[in-house]
Design a protein around this motif. Sequence first.
Motif, short mmCIF file in Angstrom:
data_model
loop_
_atom_site.label_atom_id
_atom_site.label_comp_id
_atom_site.label_asym_id
_atom_site.label_seq_id
_atom_site.Cartn_x
_atom_site.Cartn_y
_atom_site.Cartn_z
N VAL A 26 0.84 -1.20 0.00
CA VAL A 26 0.00 0.00 0.00
C VAL A 26 0.87 1.25 0.00
CG1 VAL A 26 -1.74 1.31 1.28
CG2 VAL A 26 -1.89 -1.19 1.16
N LEU A 27 1.92 1.24 0.84
CA LEU A 27 2.81 2.39 0.91
C LEU A 27 3.62 2.53 -0.39
CD1 LEU A 27 4.17 2.04 4.57
CD2 LEU A 27 2.41 3.60 3.74
N TYR A 28 4.08 1.40 -0.92
CA TYR A 28 4.88 1.43 -2.15
C TYR A 28 4.07 2.00 -3.31
CZ TYR A 28 8.21 -0.03 -5.72
OH TYR A 28 9.12 -0.04 -6.76
N ASN A 29 2.76 1.70 -3.30
CA ASN A 29 1.86 2.22 -4.35
C ASN A 29 1.21 3.54 -3.95
OD1 ASN A 29 1.67 0.13 -6.64
ND2 ASN A 29 1.51 -1.13 -4.79
N LYS A 30 1.79 4.18 -2.93
CA LYS A 30 1.42 5.56 -2.54
C LYS A 30 -0.05 5.69 -2.16
CE LYS A 30 3.18 5.89 -6.42
NZ LYS A 30 3.67 6.15 -7.80
N TYR A 31 -0.53 4.69 -1.40
CA TYR A 31 -1.92 4.65 -0.94
C TYR A 31 -2.90 4.62 -2.11
CZ TYR A 31 -0.13 5.88 3.72
OH TYR A 31 0.54 5.88 4.91
N TYR A 32 -2.42 4.33 -3.28
CA TYR A 32 -3.25 4.24 -4.49
C TYR A 32 -4.01 5.54 -4.76
CZ TYR A 32 -2.30 -0.75 -4.04
OH TYR A 32 -1.68 -1.97 -3.93
N VAL A 33 -3.40 6.65 -4.35
CA VAL A 33 -4.04 7.95 -4.55
C VAL A 33 -4.14 8.28 -6.04
CG1 VAL A 33 -3.81 10.44 -4.17
CG2 VAL A 33 -3.38 8.85 -2.30
N ASP A 34 -3.08 8.00 -6.78
CA ASP A 34 -3.11 8.26 -8.23
C ASP A 34 -4.20 7.44 -8.90
OD1 ASP A 34 -1.06 10.20 -8.79
OD2 ASP A 34 0.41 8.70 -8.22
N GLU A 35 -4.35 6.18 -8.48
CA GLU A 35 -5.39 5.33 -9.05
C GLU A 35 -6.78 5.86 -8.69
OE1 GLU A 35 -1.69 2.90 -8.84
OE2 GLU A 35 -2.70 4.35 -7.55
N ALA A 36 -6.91 6.37 -7.44
CA ALA A 36 -8.20 6.93 -7.03
C ALA A 36 -8.53 8.18 -7.85
CB ALA A 36 -8.16 7.28 -5.54
N TYR A 37 -7.54 9.04 -8.07
CA TYR A 37 -7.76 10.23 -8.89
C TYR A 37 -8.14 9.84 -10.32
CZ TYR A 37 -5.77 13.31 -5.29
OH TYR A 37 -5.54 14.01 -4.15
N GLU A 38 -7.48 8.79 -10.80
CA GLU A 38 -7.77 8.30 -12.15
C GLU A 38 -9.23 7.87 -12.26
OE1 GLU A 38 -6.01 7.32 -16.00
OE2 GLU A 38 -5.00 8.10 -14.24
N ALA A 39 -9.69 7.13 -11.22
CA ALA A 39 -11.05 6.60 -11.25
C ALA A 39 -12.10 7.69 -11.01
CB ALA A 39 -11.20 5.50 -10.21
N LEU A 40 -11.78 8.63 -10.09
CA LEU A 40 -12.78 9.62 -9.69
C LEU A 40 -12.85 10.83 -10.62
CD1 LEU A 40 -12.18 9.62 -5.82
CD2 LEU A 40 -14.13 8.65 -7.03
N PHE A 41 -11.74 11.21 -11.21
CA PHE A 41 -11.70 12.45 -11.97
C PHE A 41 -11.31 12.26 -13.44
CE2 PHE A 41 -10.55 13.56 -7.54
CZ PHE A 41 -11.68 14.30 -7.22
N VAL A 42 -10.21 11.54 -13.66
CA VAL A 42 -9.68 11.47 -15.02
C VAL A 42 -10.60 10.67 -15.94
CG1 VAL A 42 -7.73 10.74 -16.44
CG2 VAL A 42 -7.32 11.70 -14.17
N ASN A 43 -10.94 9.44 -15.53
CA ASN A 43 -11.78 8.60 -16.40
C ASN A 43 -13.16 9.20 -16.66
OD1 ASN A 43 -9.77 6.72 -16.76
ND2 ASN A 43 -10.43 5.41 -15.08
N PRO A 44 -13.86 9.73 -15.61
CA PRO A 44 -15.15 10.39 -15.90
C PRO A 44 -15.02 11.56 -16.87
CG PRO A 44 -14.98 9.92 -13.56
CD PRO A 44 -13.64 9.60 -14.16
N LEU A 45 -13.93 12.34 -16.76
CA LEU A 45 -13.74 13.45 -17.69
C LEU A 45 -13.51 12.94 -19.10
CD1 LEU A 45 -11.53 15.94 -15.63
CD2 LEU A 45 -13.84 16.33 -16.48
N TYR A 46 -12.76 11.85 -19.22
CA TYR A 46 -12.56 11.24 -20.53
C TYR A 46 -13.89 10.79 -21.13
CZ TYR A 46 -7.45 11.08 -20.53
OH TYR A 46 -6.11 11.41 -20.57
N LYS A 47 -14.75 10.19 -20.30
CA LYS A 47 -16.03 9.70 -20.79
C LYS A 47 -16.93 10.86 -21.21
CE LYS A 47 -15.96 5.37 -18.18
NZ LYS A 47 -16.56 4.59 -17.07
N VAL A 48 -16.95 11.92 -20.41
CA VAL A 48 -17.76 13.09 -20.75
C VAL A 48 -17.25 13.71 -22.06
CG1 VAL A 48 -18.38 15.43 -20.05
CG2 VAL A 48 -18.45 13.57 -18.38
N SER A 49 -15.93 13.84 -22.16
CA SER A 49 -15.37 14.44 -23.38
C SER A 49 -15.64 13.54 -24.59
CB SER A 49 -13.87 14.67 -23.23
OG SER A 49 -13.18 13.45 -23.06
N HIS A 50 -15.60 12.21 -24.39
CA HIS A 50 -15.90 11.28 -25.48
C HIS A 50 -17.35 11.44 -25.93
CE1 HIS A 50 -15.76 7.68 -27.95
NE2 HIS A 50 -16.85 7.25 -27.34
N PHE A 51 -18.27 11.61 -24.94
CA PHE A 51 -19.69 11.80 -25.26
C PHE A 51 -19.89 13.07 -26.09
CE2 PHE A 51 -23.61 14.04 -24.15
CZ PHE A 51 -24.56 13.13 -24.58
#
Length: 626
Positions: free
Chosen positions: A545-570
């Motif tokens: 968990v620590l080595y993967n930095k609490y998965y914060v980057d993955e959480a940001y990816e899921a919560l912000f980046v991917n939804p923005l990609y989907k909205v922009s794709h729409f």
Amino acid sequence: MEKKLALVLLLAPFCGFLFNVFLGKKAGKSISGIIGTLSVLISFFATTYFFALLQSTGQPVQVDLFQWISLEKFNIDFSFLLDQLSILWLLFVTGIGTLIHMYSISYMHDDENMHKFFAYLNLFVFFMITLVMGSNLLIMFIGWEGVGLCSYLLIGFWYKNQEYNDAAKKAFIMNRIGDLGLLIGLFILGYLFHTLDYATLKTSILSNSAVLSNPLLSIAALCLFIGACGKSAQIPLYTWLPDAMAGPTPVSALIHAATMVTAGIFMVTRMHFLFDLTPYVQDIIAIVGTITAVVAASIGLVQTDIKKVLAYSTVSQLGLMFLALGLGAYEVAVFHVITHAFFKACLFLGSGSVIHALHGEQDMRRMGGLRKAMPVTFWTMMISTLAIAGIFPFAGFWSKDEILMTAFHGNIVLWVIGSIASIMTAFYMFRLMYLTFFQEFRGTEEQKHHLHESPSLITIPLIILAFLAAIGGLISLPGNSWLNHYLEPFFNKAHEAHHLGATEYTLMAIATAGALLGIGIAYSKYIKQNQLPAEDSEIKGIAKVLYNKYYVDEAYEALFVNPLYKVSHFFRKYVEEAVSGFVFGLGKLTNEIGNQGKSVQNGSIGLYLFAFVIGVSSILIYLFLV
């Protein structure tokens, strides 16, 4: 005289930038590096002149160039201010900047775009000087955005690697999020006080008792802090800074030690009169800083990339600085900014020396046993490691203990968390030293065969910075703080001597014991037991968990980046296509009407006469009927 010299201080790095952009490639790598370094050195000499002038006269220097914005109730001058705070900041920005430029001459010598690298470095220093020297928030914002642009250019300097480009974009975008908050804060302050000039703002805020009850004041302070969170890498806008390690090592030292990441601390300190009147925002600053310190320190415990360890160390130390700011101890925060600039610049440049010797290797699992082959790098990094760990009498001992003492007297919970972060710091920094310099060499035979100390252009800056990391604490000793006396006119308050009593000695002993505990655990694991960090695929449990930095980057990816990609794709697939179809449809209709009209123009005189008769008859019929 002062006005001209102030312009020299500001514009010398910009002239270096222009030279390297237009003539650097033709001049050659050595000339490019020398011009780039001398331009920053000139700014350093000019800063020392103003420092001496301020010490003798006690009067800040105001440089008014011209009236920039003139509205009915809002005026902004394009002017610069050299007072106690700005000159202090300029000393280590230009001083350490010069050392980093000197270091870069050797470190980047084999790069084909060396002239471009020095151009970006010079431009970065120019914008940082603009940020610090500005006499109002708007000029500060020019420098603020400028260093953001230059960090993008420098982090992604090796642009052929797509991961480095992604890291540069991440830094740029996350800083823009914080900058939006800063802009909103500037608009609110401009609306409330019709000015953004520091001196006028201070007078207006302190003299207007009615505004103190206005909730917009607290909102403005909070928005400014959001801007500081982006630039100085505080939760939740901190993930860009470790990724910024993609840039060349001198960039890491310049951005993370003494310049860009300290801009947030500078801005909050500069606007102390606003934050002092918004205690709830100060509480938020202290809490966010403390959480950032302990979270970043915990991630640093298990990282294996030597530069990533130092990056999370920077985030953690910045958190401690914000803890001091939130408790109103601005002088203490500034003190730690200065000592941190010394030892962290040395550590980053030292890591670059190691990477240079190992031909690009950054994984500490592939190092070891380097202290005999690289004695100067080892001893300078050891001194800086003792400083950041808080070992007496090195610089970090004094500044970090001041922060923890302030926290103890302000909020004991924050003191406990800050102390835990400090123990972690001692552990992971000595873990770095043991894995890098002790035991047997774990690299390849080819690397072992070519191991050597770095050239003098790399080791001389290391020696100077290590010396400063050793003695830097002398500027603010308890009970005899030169720094507090120096900043006294800026804060407009009498200096209170900090005398050591039984409580303070006990706190110092606890902090030292904590640092020794962290060092002892690292010694036991990596020297006595000769352990090595597990390979990536073997890391399990909390370490994963620590080595993967609490998965914060993955959480940001899921919560912000991917939804923005989907909205922009729409929008791209449906809305954009629909709009494009409508627009192009209008164009096709116009073309079709034109084509039909063209068919009438066929050269037949009989058809033209027929049309003429029909037209005249239609007009006559209309006139008679109406």
